[in-house]
Design an enzyme around this catalytic site. Sequence first.
Site, PDB file in Angstrom:
ATOM      1  N   LYS A   1      50.320  41.644  48.006  1.00  0.00           N
ATOM      2  CA  LYS A   1      51.461  42.296  47.347  1.00  0.00           C
ATOM      3  C   LYS A   1      52.687  42.309  48.257  1.00  0.00           C
TER       4      LYS A   1
ATOM      5  N   GLY B   1      41.957  26.761  40.870  1.00  0.00           N
ATOM      6  CA  GLY B   1      41.612  28.009  40.186  1.00  0.00           C
ATOM      7  C   GLY B   1      42.856  28.728  39.706  1.00  0.00           C
TER       8      GLY B   1
ATOM      9  N   VAL C   1      43.154  35.126  39.113  1.00  0.00           N
ATOM     10  CA  VAL C   1      44.118  36.106  39.608  1.00  0.00           C
ATOM     11  C   VAL C   1      44.712  35.679  40.950  1.00  0.00           C
TER      12      VAL C   1
ATOM     13  N   VAL D   1      37.834  19.886  39.754  1.00  0.00           N
ATOM     14  CA  VAL D   1      37.972  19.168  41.027  1.00  0.00           C
ATOM     15  C   VAL D   1      36.613  18.608  41.447  1.00  0.00           C
TER      16      VAL D   1
ATOM     17  N   VAL E   1      38.454  30.012  43.753  1.00  0.00           N
ATOM     18  CA  VAL E   1      37.567  29.790  42.603  1.00  0.00           C
ATOM     19  C   VAL E   1      36.597  30.956  42.402  1.00  0.00           C
TER      20      VAL E   1
ATOM     21  N   ARG F   1      34.859  34.945  43.815  1.00  0.00           N
ATOM     22  CA  ARG F   1      34.253  35.553  44.990  1.00  0.00           C
ATOM     23  C   ARG F   1      32.794  35.897  44.695  1.00  0.00           C
TER      24      ARG F   1
ATOM     25  N   ASP G   1      32.567  45.656  44.962  1.00  0.00           N
ATOM     26  CA  ASP G   1      32.393  44.235  44.610  1.00  0.00           C
ATOM     27  C   ASP G   1      30.947  43.771  44.704  1.00  0.00           C
TER      28      ASP G   1
ATOM     29  N   ALA H   1      39.659  46.835  43.416  1.00  0.00           N
ATOM     30  CA  ALA H   1      39.620  47.894  44.417  1.00  0.00           C
ATOM     31  C   ALA H   1      39.432  49.269  43.776  1.00  0.00           C
TER      32      ALA H   1
ATOM     33  N   HIS I   1      64.666  57.818  27.662  1.00  0.00           N
ATOM     34  CA  HIS I   1      65.485  56.659  27.303  1.00  0.00           C
ATOM     35  C   HIS I   1      66.584  56.487  28.339  1.00  0.00           C
TER      36      HIS I   1
HETATM   37  P1  FAD Z   1      35.552  44.878  50.533  1.00  0.00           P
HETATM   38  O1  FAD Z   1      36.938  45.306  50.452  1.00  0.00           O
HETATM   39  O2  FAD Z   1      35.233  43.428  50.510  1.00  0.00           O
HETATM   40  O3  FAD Z   1      34.978  45.535  51.877  1.00  0.00           O
HETATM   41  C1  FAD Z   1      33.682  45.317  52.296  1.00  0.00           C
HETATM   42  C2  FAD Z   1      33.626  45.644  53.778  1.00  0.00           C
HETATM   43  O4  FAD Z   1      32.264  45.671  54.176  1.00  0.00           O
HETATM   44  C3  FAD Z   1      34.300  44.611  54.672  1.00  0.00           C
HETATM   45  O5  FAD Z   1      35.204  45.259  55.529  1.00  0.00           O
HETATM   46  C4  FAD Z   1      33.168  43.976  55.459  1.00  0.00           C
HETATM   47  O6  FAD Z   1      33.537  43.631  56.789  1.00  0.00           O
HETATM   48  C5  FAD Z   1      32.165  45.111  55.469  1.00  0.00           C
HETATM   49  N1  FAD Z   1      30.775  44.664  55.642  1.00  0.00           N
HETATM   50  C6  FAD Z   1      30.097  43.767  54.890  1.00  0.00           C
HETATM   51  N2  FAD Z   1      28.814  43.682  55.318  1.00  0.00           N
HETATM   52  C7  FAD Z   1      28.703  44.537  56.349  1.00  0.00           C
HETATM   53  C8  FAD Z   1      27.631  44.900  57.194  1.00  0.00           C
HETATM   54  N3  FAD Z   1      26.404  44.393  57.045  1.00  0.00           N
HETATM   55  N4  FAD Z   1      27.870  45.788  58.198  1.00  0.00           N
HETATM   56  C9  FAD Z   1      29.117  46.336  58.357  1.00  0.00           C
HETATM   57  N5  FAD Z   1      30.149  46.043  57.563  1.00  0.00           N
HETATM   58  C10 FAD Z   1      29.950  45.166  56.576  1.00  0.00           C
HETATM   59  N6  FAD Z   1      41.900  44.169  43.745  1.00  0.00           N
HETATM   60  C11 FAD Z   1      42.714  45.018  43.100  1.00  0.00           C
HETATM   61  O7  FAD Z   1      42.236  45.978  42.477  1.00  0.00           O
HETATM   62  N7  FAD Z   1      44.068  44.841  43.117  1.00  0.00           N
HETATM   63  C12 FAD Z   1      44.640  43.809  43.766  1.00  0.00           C
HETATM   64  O8  FAD Z   1      45.864  43.672  43.761  1.00  0.00           O
HETATM   65  C13 FAD Z   1      43.813  42.890  44.439  1.00  0.00           C
HETATM   66  N8  FAD Z   1      44.337  41.848  45.111  1.00  0.00           N
HETATM   67  C14 FAD Z   1      43.515  41.009  45.792  1.00  0.00           C
HETATM   68  C15 FAD Z   1      44.078  39.930  46.476  1.00  0.00           C
HETATM   69  C16 FAD Z   1      43.274  39.053  47.177  1.00  0.00           C
HETATM   70  C17 FAD Z   1      43.899  37.894  47.906  1.00  0.00           C
HETATM   71  C18 FAD Z   1      41.872  39.271  47.226  1.00  0.00           C
HETATM   72  C19 FAD Z   1      40.983  38.360  48.026  1.00  0.00           C
HETATM   73  C20 FAD Z   1      41.298  40.338  46.550  1.00  0.00           C
HETATM   74  C21 FAD Z   1      42.112  41.209  45.814  1.00  0.00           C
HETATM   75  N9  FAD Z   1      41.590  42.271  45.100  1.00  0.00           N
HETATM   76  C22 FAD Z   1      42.409  43.116  44.415  1.00  0.00           C
HETATM   77  C23 FAD Z   1      40.149  42.532  45.064  1.00  0.00           C
HETATM   78  C24 FAD Z   1      39.819  43.664  46.069  1.00  0.00           C
HETATM   79  O9  FAD Z   1      40.235  43.274  47.347  1.00  0.00           O
HETATM   80  C25 FAD Z   1      38.332  43.943  46.052  1.00  0.00           C
HETATM   81  O10 FAD Z   1      37.922  44.241  44.728  1.00  0.00           O
HETATM   82  C26 FAD Z   1      38.011  45.124  46.946  1.00  0.00           C
HETATM   83  O11 FAD Z   1      38.424  44.902  48.269  1.00  0.00           O
HETATM   84  C27 FAD Z   1      36.509  45.410  46.940  1.00  0.00           C
HETATM   85  O12 FAD Z   1      36.268  46.523  47.721  1.00  0.00           O
HETATM   86  P2  FAD Z   1      34.860  46.758  48.419  1.00  0.00           P
HETATM   87  O13 FAD Z   1      35.011  48.008  49.203  1.00  0.00           O
HETATM   88  O14 FAD Z   1      33.784  46.664  47.419  1.00  0.00           O
HETATM   89  O15 FAD Z   1      34.645  45.523  49.393  1.00  0.00           O
HETATM   90  P1  NAD Z   2      38.795  34.325  39.344  1.00  0.00           P
HETATM   91  O1  NAD Z   2      37.412  34.391  38.853  1.00  0.00           O
HETATM   92  O2  NAD Z   2      39.829  35.269  38.823  1.00  0.00           O
HETATM   93  O3  NAD Z   2      39.376  32.847  39.092  1.00  0.00           O
HETATM   94  C1  NAD Z   2      38.755  31.696  39.591  1.00  0.00           C
HETATM   95  C2  NAD Z   2      39.154  30.524  38.698  1.00  0.00           C
HETATM   96  O4  NAD Z   2      38.739  29.323  39.324  1.00  0.00           O
HETATM   97  C3  NAD Z   2      38.496  30.585  37.332  1.00  0.00           C
HETATM   98  O5  NAD Z   2      39.484  30.537  36.337  1.00  0.00           O
HETATM   99  C4  NAD Z   2      37.588  29.373  37.337  1.00  0.00           C
HETATM  100  O6  NAD Z   2      37.459  28.778  36.069  1.00  0.00           O
HETATM  101  C5  NAD Z   2      38.299  28.437  38.301  1.00  0.00           C
HETATM  102  N1  NAD Z   2      37.418  27.426  38.903  1.00  0.00           N
HETATM  103  C6  NAD Z   2      36.163  27.574  39.386  1.00  0.00           C
HETATM  104  N2  NAD Z   2      35.685  26.406  39.867  1.00  0.00           N
HETATM  105  C7  NAD Z   2      36.678  25.483  39.701  1.00  0.00           C
HETATM  106  C8  NAD Z   2      36.798  24.087  39.994  1.00  0.00           C
HETATM  107  N3  NAD Z   2      35.808  23.403  40.575  1.00  0.00           N
HETATM  108  N4  NAD Z   2      37.953  23.450  39.681  1.00  0.00           N
HETATM  109  C9  NAD Z   2      38.975  24.133  39.086  1.00  0.00           C
HETATM  110  N5  NAD Z   2      38.906  25.458  38.775  1.00  0.00           N
HETATM  111  C10 NAD Z   2      37.773  26.127  39.085  1.00  0.00           C
HETATM  112  O7  NAD Z   2      38.682  34.429  40.935  1.00  0.00           O
HETATM  113  P2  NAD Z   2      39.782  34.569  42.065  1.00  0.00           P
HETATM  114  O8  NAD Z   2      41.145  34.295  41.538  1.00  0.00           O
HETATM  115  O9  NAD Z   2      39.275  33.791  43.209  1.00  0.00           O
HETATM  116  O10 NAD Z   2      39.708  36.120  42.389  1.00  0.00           O
HETATM  117  C11 NAD Z   2      38.468  36.684  42.860  1.00  0.00           C
HETATM  118  C12 NAD Z   2      38.372  38.134  42.520  1.00  0.00           C
HETATM  119  O11 NAD Z   2      39.329  38.885  43.234  1.00  0.00           O
HETATM  120  C13 NAD Z   2      38.606  38.371  41.049  1.00  0.00           C
HETATM  121  O12 NAD Z   2      37.429  38.904  40.499  1.00  0.00           O
HETATM  122  C14 NAD Z   2      39.698  39.364  40.948  1.00  0.00           C
HETATM  123  O13 NAD Z   2      39.346  40.444  40.145  1.00  0.00           O
HETATM  124  C15 NAD Z   2      39.919  39.844  42.374  1.00  0.00           C
HETATM  125  N6  NAD Z   2      41.371  39.871  42.574  1.00  0.00           N
HETATM  126  C16 NAD Z   2      42.092  40.806  41.884  1.00  0.00           C
HETATM  127  C17 NAD Z   2      43.454  40.815  42.000  1.00  0.00           C
HETATM  128  C18 NAD Z   2      44.233  41.823  41.235  1.00  0.00           C
HETATM  129  O14 NAD Z   2      43.640  42.783  40.776  1.00  0.00           O
HETATM  130  N7  NAD Z   2      45.535  41.662  41.065  1.00  0.00           N
HETATM  131  C19 NAD Z   2      44.118  39.889  42.799  1.00  0.00           C
HETATM  132  C20 NAD Z   2      43.351  38.943  43.457  1.00  0.00           C
HETATM  133  C21 NAD Z   2      41.975  38.949  43.339  1.00  0.00           C
END
Ligand code: FAD
Ligand code: NAD
Length: 481
Positions: free
Chosen positions: A59, A191, A194, A248, A280, A282, A322, A330, A454
């Site tokens: 963000k 992909g 999102v 791909v 693609v 998580r 997750d 989150a 408004h």
């Molecule tokens: P995580 O945030 O993945 O945290 C898990 C933690 O556990 C990590 O710190 C890891 O190091 C630790 N861990 C794992 N195994 C062990 C172990 N054995 N011992 C000790 N520590 C361990 N979601 C939204 O809602 N809004 C968004 O705008 C958004 N944007 C995103 C953008 C990107 C680029 C990405 C990649 C994700 C985004 N997400 C967003 C998704 C969001 O980040 C996840 O849904 C969220 O972080 C999940 O929270 P969590 O606590 O389940 O796991």
């Molecule tokens: P996603 O599941 O949203 O999208 C992955 C896309 O990749 C899908 O549309 C899928 O069809 C495509 N794909 C898969 N294999 C492919 C291939 N071989 N060739 C072409 N396309 C292919 O996953 P993401 O964008 O990686 O995000 C992962 C997770 O992180 C999501 O579950 C999302 O909820 C979370 N996230 C949330 C936010 C947010 O809330 N704003 C932002 C970023 C990530």
Amino acid sequence: MADAFDVIVIGSGPAGYVAAIRCAQLGLKTACVEKWINNKSNKPALGGTCLNVGCIPSKALLESSEKFDESRHHMAEHGISIDGQVNIDVPAMIARKDKIVGELTGGIAQLFKANGIEWLQGTGKIFPDKHVQVTSADGKTVNSYAGENIIIATGSVPFELPATPLHEDVVVDSAGALDWTDIPKRLCVIGAGVIGLELGSVWRRLGSEVVVLEAQDTFLPMADQRIAKDSLRQFTAQGLDIRLSARVVSSKIENNTVTIEYQDKDGDQTLEVDRMIVAVGRRAFTDDLCNDDVEMEFDERGLVHVNDYCETSIPGIYAVGDVVRGPMLAHKGSEEGVMVAERIAGQHSHLNYEAIPSVIYTLPEIAWVGKTEEQLKSDGIKYNAGSFPFAASGRAKAMAQTAGMVRVLADAETDRVLGVHICGPSASELIGQAVIVMEYEGTSEDIARTVFSHPTLSEAVHEAALGADNRAIHIANRKRN
Ligand code: FAD
Ligand code: NAD
């Protein structure tokens, strides 16, 4: 004897750290195991994916790149001219992002201190009788702790595509794409999910030519399709080249050029770019989490199996975020963390999985909660739909952000709001109003009878609700029979 805690949380992402804080608030002796090491400072950090390489840094870059794009292309209509060129200092933009990450992850450490939560630095592994072994990053120290309860919050990691292995800063996953300090001329994102749309938008705004390859033939299949089609048109107009049905099959790197082979409806295609982001999806991260003699149930996708209350197959062990079923968001993980903490403390908390909002932070933003029109049709539920375009909103016009619409879907019999879908300015904030209505099992009439300020964008939510009963004021309604 091992140190004992009422609760040991494994993982400090938004699911784990929130669970830990709520446990501590409820008087439970709490520890949180976290292994994250910041890739720049090399220091341990709390906050998980969300704070370190997810929600927050993405963000921050979306915000910076939007300001750059706006300054370059959208000032003239306000009568503002900029003498000379508008420049972007990419390393400074990345440094700002890193500063925000540092402040927020440091803030979690402060909150842990303030709440008396012990941070056990290292990798946690579950042994029988709810023992957790923690191994330090250098592998030299191994300590064992006993937990009356354990909360697994180990999150997720990016899927890797065997066809496109990651390579230095040329072929990267989402984390790598948050750290580039120069602007690739030609960028391919695999992909159109999102992450693909958000990070594709960041680099397009900064000047990259971006091609997004998406394997599915439908754009954003999880979203309401009128909203998805509308937003696809807008992304295309901005210059994001989104190619659907594009699977791909391979990539190779030669002379700093990535050659990607993919198949679409017309057959085999080749694309040459300078950089590539693989986005693609998580997978749940449970690698080496349980010792062999711990009988934890996992489902076929590797998610920890839980019931509606996030209880695993082992009494006293819970899993949130997750690493379990449901959207990888989150706020979903955080609320699961709160629910589990309160249930451990003897309360009867639950989570309404029907009212979890989703947001894509592009421009326009896309946000929704509840059922899509396609889901209602396939479930055979009769509904009334009202929609209102931002082009008819005075505030959106004043902001020069008239793209998109609000849609309200209400049960035809009870009028209960079943879904709200928004594509447009501040959709991420507007959707909160719909979540509250749905959480209170409100109707479209409840929204219609509510007074909104408004001129605000919220009036579009009001008008869409009025439209569900064919009585919107600022657009023509469907003809009554
Ligand atoms: P995580 O945030 O993945 O945290 C898990 C933690 O556990 C990590 O710190 C890891 O190091 C630790 N861990 C794992 N195994 C062990 C172990 N054995 N011992 C000790 N520590 C361990 N979601 C939204 O809602 N809004 C968004 O705008 C958004 N944007 C995103 C953008 C990107 C680029 C990405 C990649 C994700 C985004 N997400 C967003 C998704 C969001 O980040 C996840 O849904 C969220 O972080 C999940 O929270 P969590 O606590 O389940 O796991
Ligand atoms: P996603 O599941 O949203 O999208 C992955 C896309 O990749 C899908 O549309 C899928 O069809 C495509 N794909 C898969 N294999 C492919 C291939 N071989 N060739 C072409 N396309 C292919 O996953 P993401 O964008 O990686 O995000 C992962 C997770 O992180 C999501 O579950 C999302 O909820 C979370 N996230 C949330 C936010 C947010 O809330 N704003 C932002 C970023 C990530």
